[in-house]
Every structure is written in structure tokens, then in C-alpha cells.
Design a protein around this motif. Structure first.
Motif, PDB file in Angstrom:
ATOM      1  N   ARG A  50      -2.859   2.146  -4.069  1.00 57.70           N
ATOM      2  CA  ARG A  50      -1.957   3.274  -4.301  1.00 57.70           C
ATOM      3  C   ARG A  50      -2.799   4.544  -4.288  1.00 57.70           C
ATOM      4  NH1 ARG A  50       3.017   3.811  -7.463  1.00 57.70           N
ATOM      5  NH2 ARG A  50       3.294   5.982  -8.105  1.00 57.70           N
ATOM      6  N   ILE A  51      -2.591   5.393  -3.287  1.00 53.86           N
ATOM      7  CA  ILE A  51      -3.366   6.622  -3.141  1.00 53.86           C
ATOM      8  C   ILE A  51      -2.435   7.810  -3.381  1.00 53.86           C
ATOM      9  CG2 ILE A  51      -4.707   8.061  -1.562  1.00 53.86           C
ATOM     10  CD1 ILE A  51      -5.704   5.529  -0.242  1.00 53.86           C
ATOM     11  N   ASP A 103      -3.317  14.541   5.983  1.00 57.05           N
ATOM     12  CA  ASP A 103      -4.067  13.550   5.207  1.00 57.05           C
ATOM     13  C   ASP A 103      -3.189  12.356   4.838  1.00 57.05           C
ATOM     14  OD1 ASP A 103      -6.361  15.045   5.315  1.00 57.05           O
ATOM     15  OD2 ASP A 103      -6.088  15.970   3.340  1.00 57.05           O
ATOM     16  N   ILE A 104      -1.928  12.614   4.537  1.00 56.05           N
ATOM     17  CA  ILE A 104      -1.007  11.521   4.215  1.00 56.05           C
ATOM     18  C   ILE A 104      -0.873  10.585   5.409  1.00 56.05           C
ATOM     19  CG2 ILE A 104       1.403  10.945   3.713  1.00 56.05           C
ATOM     20  CD1 ILE A 104       1.538  13.513   2.020  1.00 56.05           C
ATOM     21  N   GLY A 105      -0.653  11.158   6.602  1.00 56.60           N
ATOM     22  CA  GLY A 105      -0.499  10.335   7.801  1.00 56.60           C
ATOM     23  C   GLY A 105      -1.757   9.566   8.145  1.00 56.60           C
ATOM     24  N   ASP A 117       0.845  -1.186   0.000  1.00 59.02           N
ATOM     25  CA  ASP A 117       0.000   0.000   0.000  1.00 59.02           C
ATOM     26  C   ASP A 117       0.886   1.244   0.000  1.00 59.02           C
ATOM     27  OD1 ASP A 117      -2.669  -1.243   0.248  1.00 59.02           O
ATOM     28  OD2 ASP A 117      -1.877  -1.968   2.161  1.00 59.02           O
ATOM     29  N   LEU A 118       0.463   2.270  -0.741  1.00 56.34           N
ATOM     30  CA  LEU A 118       1.257   3.487  -0.887  1.00 56.34           C
ATOM     31  C   LEU A 118       0.379   4.714  -0.695  1.00 56.34           C
ATOM     32  CD1 LEU A 118       3.102   2.579  -4.228  1.00 56.34           C
ATOM     33  CD2 LEU A 118       4.058   2.408  -1.936  1.00 56.34           C
ATOM     34  N   VAL A 119       0.955   5.750  -0.053  1.00 57.09           N
ATOM     35  CA  VAL A 119       0.308   7.059   0.018  1.00 57.09           C
ATOM     36  C   VAL A 119       1.353   8.075  -0.422  1.00 57.09           C
ATOM     37  CG1 VAL A 119      -0.964   8.707   1.408  1.00 57.09           C
ATOM     38  CG2 VAL A 119      -1.075   6.276   1.970  1.00 57.09           C
ATOM     39  N   LEU A 120       1.069   8.749  -1.532  1.00 59.35           N
ATOM     40  CA  LEU A 120       2.073   9.602  -2.157  1.00 59.35           C
ATOM     41  C   LEU A 120       1.485  10.960  -2.525  1.00 59.35           C
ATOM     42  CD1 LEU A 120       3.276   6.936  -4.755  1.00 59.35           C
ATOM     43  CD2 LEU A 120       4.382   7.436  -2.572  1.00 59.35           C
TER      44      LEU A 120
END
Length: 355
Positions: free
Chosen positions: A321-322, A299-301, A163-166
């Protein structure tokens, strides 16, 4: 009548249950999921805990659970306000769900990062939120750790095994560069972090905008530290044909660039425009304030923590992937102020124009 426990070495969960007139199961529920216990009973149990000075055996409780009540957060540089804000958001979610959080700082050091990943395995962490080093993004593969991993800010090369937050790094850097070009800047130098995929993606966005405008990119790759940014910017500004704009790929490099401009005695934006990533508190304090690409750090955290909770509940679901968008905040450091605009003098009468 319940006897005082002053002669005992420590109180047990059974002692608490007897004092509160409740079951040991209820006491355990108050300790782990207090919202599931009705308020009056929860208050009685908590009062008994306080009176007896009860301290639960966390290690024993963890062994009794099917999964650990602990998650890890490994960031690359806790001095960077970007990661400080992400850490706060993750901690809020962890606390709300009764999870303990171990925060580690890798300093962009792959060996240190690996030691912390091993620590998480030793602690039987339920999952880890990670801002990986460049080396790990190159060699990361699914299933190499005994816990789920959610990556923030940086993505592994190739496919997406976690899972990714970018942030939309390349498009965001392109927008910043195009803003400077629209202000008339032509010699735009980029201070680019060299130790992460994020810096490289932002460099790619900058270079694309420069090429499309028929301009020559000028990139200085360096460690993402304020002192490094200041030294590099000072060297650029000392050139015979200095840049007319400085762009930085993170908040620490931006701070260093701003300091170099001030120490060189140059005016912003008349002598040199300045812009960069991260809407840190200091960027609004100077006059002029500094143009930035604001990242949605909270929001990323939060998103990363929520993805990890979902992964812990559903280990087999496909990775997500967000990608979040940054916000361009245009301020005086990159826009010519009206007071600095040169306008031709208007003649006093028509005859004067022939002089």
C-alpha cells in the motif's frame, strides 16, 4: 540468392531470418526484446522485416508464451484529466517493457466495469491496473480475478488484498479546508463526489477540519461531473446566506464551481473563495488563478505500473500500500489580494480626527 516474395500471400518469420542472415530465434528476440540484440544484427533484422512487410501473428505468439504480453488499465472517467495523466504514465512504462496496453473507461458504472474485467480475463491479461467503482471497493476480495490487480486512487473496504497506490485523501482535504479557514472563511460548502471511496475520504477530512474549528459542515454529494458541480454551486450561491467558500473534491467539480461563480457575477475571493483538488491546466489561466491540492498523477501511474510488473514477476509477495502526498498550491482564488484590502483613511492632520 533470396527470391522476392511478391507472389506469396505473406512473409513468415523464417523468410525474415533468411533475408537477414540470422536465426528465427534472433528475429523473435528483435520483436520482443530488441535491447537484447546487438545493434548491427538488430538493424539487419529490422531491415528485412521492413522489406518483406512482415507482420507477426500476435495471437499465435501469445499462445506460445507462458504469460500474455498484455496488461489492462480500467479508469472511471477518461474525460477527467487526472485519469488521462495516469493513463499516459502507465502507457510509458508498458511500452518500455514491451507490453501492450488495453485502456477501458468504466464511466463509474459497475456493470461496464465488470464487462471490462471479463474482457481482461478473455484476453489472458498479465495484470490489470484499476480505478474501481464504489461497488467493487465494497465487494472486492483477493483471488477473485485470474490476474493480479493494482488499484489506484481508491481502496477496497476492510483489509488490503491487493497492491494500492493512493493519495493521502483525508489529510489532503483537511489541509485545504484549514487553509480556507485561515483566510477567514466560515461558511465553507463542499462539493463531494458520491461515486467513489476517494470522495468520501476527502469529505471526512473536510468535516474533521470544520468540526475542529467549531464550524458547521455543508456537503453536497453528487456525480463527479463539471455540469453537476456547476448546478450545485449555482444553487448554493443563490441562497440568502451563501457560502463564503466553495471546496471541490475533484477537478471536474472544481471547474463547475468556478463557472458558477463567474456566471453569478461574483468576485473571487472577495465574494466567495474557491479551492479544490487536481492541478489541471485550466486552473492557472483565470485571474485570479485557482488554489488546488495537486496530486502526483504521473507518480501514481508510474508506481502502479511498477507494482504490477513486480507482482507479475513475484505473484506470492505480500501486497503493498503506497500513499503519496499532495501539494497545496495556494493561489489568488482563496487569498484576499492586496488591491482588495480595505484600509481606513488616514486623517490629513490631527485636528481632523475629532470631526
Amino acid at each position: 540468392m533470396t527470391q522476392p516474395l511478391s507472389h506469396r500471400q505473406s512473409a513468415s518469420i523464417k523468410d525474415v531470418a533468411e533475408r537477414a542472415g540470422a536465426s528465427t530465434t534472433t528475429v523473435s528476440r528483435v520483436l520482443s526484446h530488441p535491447e537484447a540484440v546487438r545493434p548491427d544484427l538488430r538493424q539487419r533484422v529490422q531491415q528485412a522485416i521492413d522489406e518483406l512487410g512482415y507482420r507477426p501473428n500476435l495471437a499465435a505468439r501469445r499462445l506460445r508464451q507462458q504469460r500474455a504480453s498484455l496488461i489492462g488499465l480500467i479508469v472511471s472517467d477518461i474525460r477527467n484529466p487526472f485519469f488521462t495523466e495516469i493513463s499516459r504514465a502507465v502507457e510509458d512504462i508498458a511500452y518500455r517493457h514491451g507490453l501492450r496496453l488495453i485502456l477501458c473507461n468504466s464511466d463509474e458504472d459497475p456493470a461496464k466495469e465488470q464487462s471490462y474485467l471479463e474482457l481482461m480475463a478473455d484476453e489472458q491479461a498479465s495484470g490489470v491496473i484499476l480505478s474501481p467503482t464504489l461497488e467493487l471497493t465494497r465487494r472486492f476480495r483477493a483471488g477473485q480475478h485470474p490476474f493480479p490487480v493494482v488499484m489506484v486512487d481508491r481502496a477496497p473496504e476492510g483489509s488490503t488484498p491487493s497492491d494500492l497506490v493512493l493519495l493521502d485523501n483525508a489529510p489532503a482535504a483537511r489541509r485545504l479546508t484549514e487553509h480556507l479557514i485561515a483566510q477567514g472563511c466560515r461558511r465553507i460548502a463542499l462539493l463531494a463526489g458520491s461515486r467513489s471511496s476517494t470522495g468520501r475520504e476527502r469529505q471526512a477530512g473536510y468535516e474533521a477540519a470544520m468540526r475542529d474549528a467549531g464550524l458547521n459542515p455543508q456537503v453536497v454529494a453528487l456525480r463527479p461531473l463539471a455540469a453537476e458541480g456547476q448546478a450545485a454551486a449555482a444553487t448554493l450561491l443563490a441562497q440568502a446566506e451563501r457560502p463564503d467558500a466553495l471546496l471541490a473534491t475533484n477537478g471536474l467539480l472544481l471547474l463547475g464551481a468556478w463557472k458558477a461563480v463567474r456566471e453569478a457575477g461574483l468576485a473571487m475571493p472577495e465574494d466567495v473563495a474557491i479551492a479544490g483538488f487536481d492541478n489541471n491546466d485550466w486552473t492557472t489561466l483565470p485571474d485570479p488563478a485557482v488554489t488546488v491540492m495537486a496530486q502526483p498523477t504521473a507518480d501514481i501511474g508510474r508506481t502502479a505500473a511498477e507494482l504490477l510488473l513486480q507482482r507479475m514477476a513475484e505473484p506470492g509477495r505480500p501486497p503493498r500500500r503506497i500513499v503519496l502526498e499532495g501539494e497545496l498550491l495556494v493561489r489568488g482564488s482563496s487569498v484576499l489580494r492586496p488591491s482588495a484590502t480595505v484600509t481606513p483613511a488616514r486623517p490629513a492632520h490631527p485636528a481632523a480626527s475629532a470631526a
